[in-house]
Design a protein around this motif. Structure first.
Motif, PDB file in Angstrom:
ATOM      1  N   GLU A  70      26.156  74.890 -22.775  1.00  0.00           N
ATOM      2  CA  GLU A  70      24.305  75.136 -22.148  1.00  0.00           C
ATOM      3  C   GLU A  70      23.991  73.656 -21.774  1.00  0.00           C
ATOM      4  N   ARG A  71      24.467  73.225 -21.975  1.00  0.00           N
ATOM      5  CA  ARG A  71      24.214  71.627 -21.176  1.00  0.00           C
ATOM      6  C   ARG A  71      24.219  71.713 -19.490  1.00  0.00           C
ATOM      7  N   ALA A  72      25.990  72.206 -19.385  1.00  0.00           N
ATOM      8  CA  ALA A  72      25.664  72.531 -18.174  1.00  0.00           C
ATOM      9  C   ALA A  72      25.053  73.488 -16.857  1.00  0.00           C
ATOM     10  N   MET A  73      24.996  74.160 -17.923  1.00  0.00           N
ATOM     11  CA  MET A  73      23.520  74.665 -17.571  1.00  0.00           C
ATOM     12  C   MET A  73      22.284  74.640 -16.464  1.00  0.00           C
ATOM     13  N   ALA A  74      21.872  73.837 -18.046  1.00  0.00           N
ATOM     14  CA  ALA A  74      20.417  73.045 -17.867  1.00  0.00           C
ATOM     15  C   ALA A  74      20.937  71.948 -16.842  1.00  0.00           C
ATOM     16  N   LEU A  75      22.179  71.408 -16.134  1.00  0.00           N
ATOM     17  CA  LEU A  75      21.963  70.282 -15.420  1.00  0.00           C
ATOM     18  C   LEU A  75      22.061  71.098 -13.627  1.00  0.00           C
ATOM     19  N   LEU A  76      23.101  72.383 -13.928  1.00  0.00           N
ATOM     20  CA  LEU A  76      23.458  73.236 -13.021  1.00  0.00           C
ATOM     21  C   LEU A  76      21.791  73.786 -12.568  1.00  0.00           C
ATOM     22  N   ARG A  77      20.484  73.637 -13.012  1.00  0.00           N
ATOM     23  CA  ARG A  77      19.600  74.263 -12.962  1.00  0.00           C
ATOM     24  C   ARG A  77      18.883  73.210 -11.450  1.00  0.00           C
ATOM     25  N   VAL A  83      28.800  70.071  -9.257  1.00  0.00           N
ATOM     26  CA  VAL A  83      29.607  70.926 -10.136  1.00  0.00           C
ATOM     27  C   VAL A  83      30.332  69.839 -11.233  1.00  0.00           C
ATOM     28  N   THR A  84      31.325  68.469 -10.574  1.00  0.00           N
ATOM     29  CA  THR A  84      32.068  68.221 -10.934  1.00  0.00           C
ATOM     30  C   THR A  84      32.102  66.697 -11.878  1.00  0.00           C
ATOM     31  N   ASP A  85      30.397  66.683 -11.087  1.00  0.00           N
ATOM     32  CA  ASP A  85      29.915  65.428 -12.463  1.00  0.00           C
ATOM     33  C   ASP A  85      29.288  66.309 -13.340  1.00  0.00           C
ATOM     34  N   VAL A  86      28.681  67.435 -12.789  1.00  0.00           N
ATOM     35  CA  VAL A  86      27.585  68.375 -14.759  1.00  0.00           C
ATOM     36  C   VAL A  86      29.174  68.550 -15.783  1.00  0.00           C
ATOM     37  N   CYS A  87      30.297  68.893 -14.569  1.00  0.00           N
ATOM     38  CA  CYS A  87      31.515  68.806 -15.791  1.00  0.00           C
ATOM     39  C   CYS A  87      31.713  67.905 -16.856  1.00  0.00           C
ATOM     40  N   PHE A  88      32.532  66.570 -15.707  1.00  0.00           N
ATOM     41  CA  PHE A  88      32.574  65.187 -16.443  1.00  0.00           C
ATOM     42  C   PHE A  88      31.674  65.041 -17.617  1.00  0.00           C
ATOM     43  N   GLU A  89      30.103  64.479 -17.360  1.00  0.00           N
ATOM     44  CA  GLU A  89      28.542  64.569 -17.901  1.00  0.00           C
ATOM     45  C   GLU A  89      28.217  65.626 -19.525  1.00  0.00           C
ATOM     46  N   VAL A  90      29.361  66.560 -19.584  1.00  0.00           N
ATOM     47  CA  VAL A  90      29.113  67.881 -20.839  1.00  0.00           C
ATOM     48  C   VAL A  90      30.087  67.162 -21.412  1.00  0.00           C
ATOM     49  N   GLY A  91      31.015  67.041 -21.368  1.00  0.00           N
ATOM     50  CA  GLY A  91      32.407  66.182 -21.720  1.00  0.00           C
ATOM     51  C   GLY A  91      33.631  66.700 -21.525  1.00  0.00           C
ATOM     52  N   GLU A 104      33.671  82.066 -18.059  1.00  0.00           N
ATOM     53  CA  GLU A 104      33.651  83.095 -19.409  1.00  0.00           C
ATOM     54  C   GLU A 104      32.172  83.180 -20.310  1.00  0.00           C
ATOM     55  N   LEU A 105      30.933  82.063 -20.429  1.00  0.00           N
ATOM     56  CA  LEU A 105      30.176  82.019 -21.597  1.00  0.00           C
ATOM     57  C   LEU A 105      29.222  82.581 -20.370  1.00  0.00           C
ATOM     58  N   VAL A 106      29.346  82.143 -19.351  1.00  0.00           N
ATOM     59  CA  VAL A 106      27.971  82.643 -18.781  1.00  0.00           C
ATOM     60  C   VAL A 106      27.572  84.226 -17.556  1.00  0.00           C
ATOM     61  N   GLY A 107      29.543  83.809 -17.208  1.00  0.00           N
ATOM     62  CA  GLY A 107      29.546  85.434 -16.072  1.00  0.00           C
ATOM     63  C   GLY A 107      30.133  84.955 -14.570  1.00  0.00           C
ATOM     64  N   VAL A 108      29.654  83.972 -14.438  1.00  0.00           N
ATOM     65  CA  VAL A 108      29.889  83.789 -12.750  1.00  0.00           C
ATOM     66  C   VAL A 108      30.614  82.387 -13.351  1.00  0.00           C
ATOM     67  N   PRO A 109      30.847  81.617 -12.000  1.00  0.00           N
ATOM     68  CA  PRO A 109      31.314  80.501 -12.197  1.00  0.00           C
ATOM     69  C   PRO A 109      30.547  79.226 -11.452  1.00  0.00           C
ATOM     70  N   PRO A 110      30.759  77.752 -12.159  1.00  0.00           N
ATOM     71  CA  PRO A 110      29.412  76.757 -12.309  1.00  0.00           C
ATOM     72  C   PRO A 110      29.150  76.823 -10.567  1.00  0.00           C
ATOM     73  N   SER A 111      29.725  77.322  -9.527  1.00  0.00           N
ATOM     74  CA  SER A 111      28.782  76.383  -8.278  1.00  0.00           C
ATOM     75  C   SER A 111      29.006  77.604  -8.161  1.00  0.00           C
ATOM     76  N   VAL A 112      28.362  78.886  -7.991  1.00  0.00           N
ATOM     77  CA  VAL A 112      27.604  80.160  -8.329  1.00  0.00           C
ATOM     78  C   VAL A 112      26.810  79.906  -8.610  1.00  0.00           C
ATOM     79  N   TYR A 113      26.639  79.604 -10.581  1.00  0.00           N
ATOM     80  CA  TYR A 113      25.077  79.532 -11.172  1.00  0.00           C
ATOM     81  C   TYR A 113      24.154  78.634 -10.262  1.00  0.00           C
ATOM     82  N   ARG A 114      24.765  77.092  -9.549  1.00  0.00           N
ATOM     83  CA  ARG A 114      24.055  76.291  -9.278  1.00  0.00           C
ATOM     84  C   ARG A 114      23.683  77.113  -8.225  1.00  0.00           C
ATOM     85  N   ASP A 115      24.712  77.225  -7.461  1.00  0.00           N
ATOM     86  CA  ASP A 115      23.689  78.291  -5.923  1.00  0.00           C
ATOM     87  C   ASP A 115      23.145  79.378  -5.931  1.00  0.00           C
ATOM     88  N   HIS A 116      22.854  79.713  -6.856  1.00  0.00           N
ATOM     89  CA  HIS A 116      22.246  81.106  -6.981  1.00  0.00           C
ATOM     90  C   HIS A 116      21.500  80.964  -8.085  1.00  0.00           C
TER      91      HIS A 116
END
Length: 147
Positions: A70-77, A83-91, A104-116
């Motif tokens: 959830e926190r990663a999603m907010a940071l990526l938005r 994506v690497t910085d977000v990974c370490f930022e959220v633990g 698994e949780l969002v349905g798309v990789p973090p890079s796709v989520y961030r870009d689109h």
């Protein structure tokens, strides 16, 4: 004879489980494991795991991963961090594990989520935005199979 929450083990356990959940919510970016969380509320790891699943419908680990994602999603938005910085930022300590859990949780990789991902929460009440963006495990979202 004593009455109240202190005499009812179920209420005492629920109070302790709430403390564990609150700690996860506060310290999600810290290295947390079931043993450390159990020690903090004077329970065995097995008892904590069983009671947490019974009370909240998911394991301690699943709850922790959901908070981190959830926190990663907010940071990526927001889009200010890689994506690497977000990974370490959220633990997370591994980019591969982060990408796998996020997908698994969002349905798309973090890079796709961030870009689109488009911030569709603009103008939305925070309580509604939180529900809209709460990650759902893919297998929970799949329609039941009919044979």
């Amino acid at each position: 004879m004593t009455t109240g929450a202190s005499s009812d083990p179920r209420l005492r356990d629920l109070t302790l489980l709430r403390r564990v959940r609150d700690r996860i919510d506060r310290e999600f970016a810290q290295p947390l494991n079931v043993e450390a969380l159990a020690l903090g509320v004077h329970m065995s790891a097995g008892h904590l795991s069983r009671q947490f699943r019974a009370a909240y419908g998911e394991s301690v680990y699943q709850y922790l991963m959901t908070r981190r994602v959830e926190r990663a999603m907010a940071l990526l938005r927001i889009g200010e961090l890689s994506v690497t910085d977000v990974c370490f930022e959220v633990g997370f300590s591994s980019l591969g594990t982060f990408s796998t859990r996020f997908s698994e949780l969002v349905g798309v990789p973090p890079s796709v989520y961030r870009d689109h991902g488009v911030d569709v929460t603009e103008g939305m009440l925070p309580c509604i935005a939180k529900q809209v963006y709460r990650p759902i495990r893919n297998r929970e979202a799949w329609p039941p199979r009919t044979s």
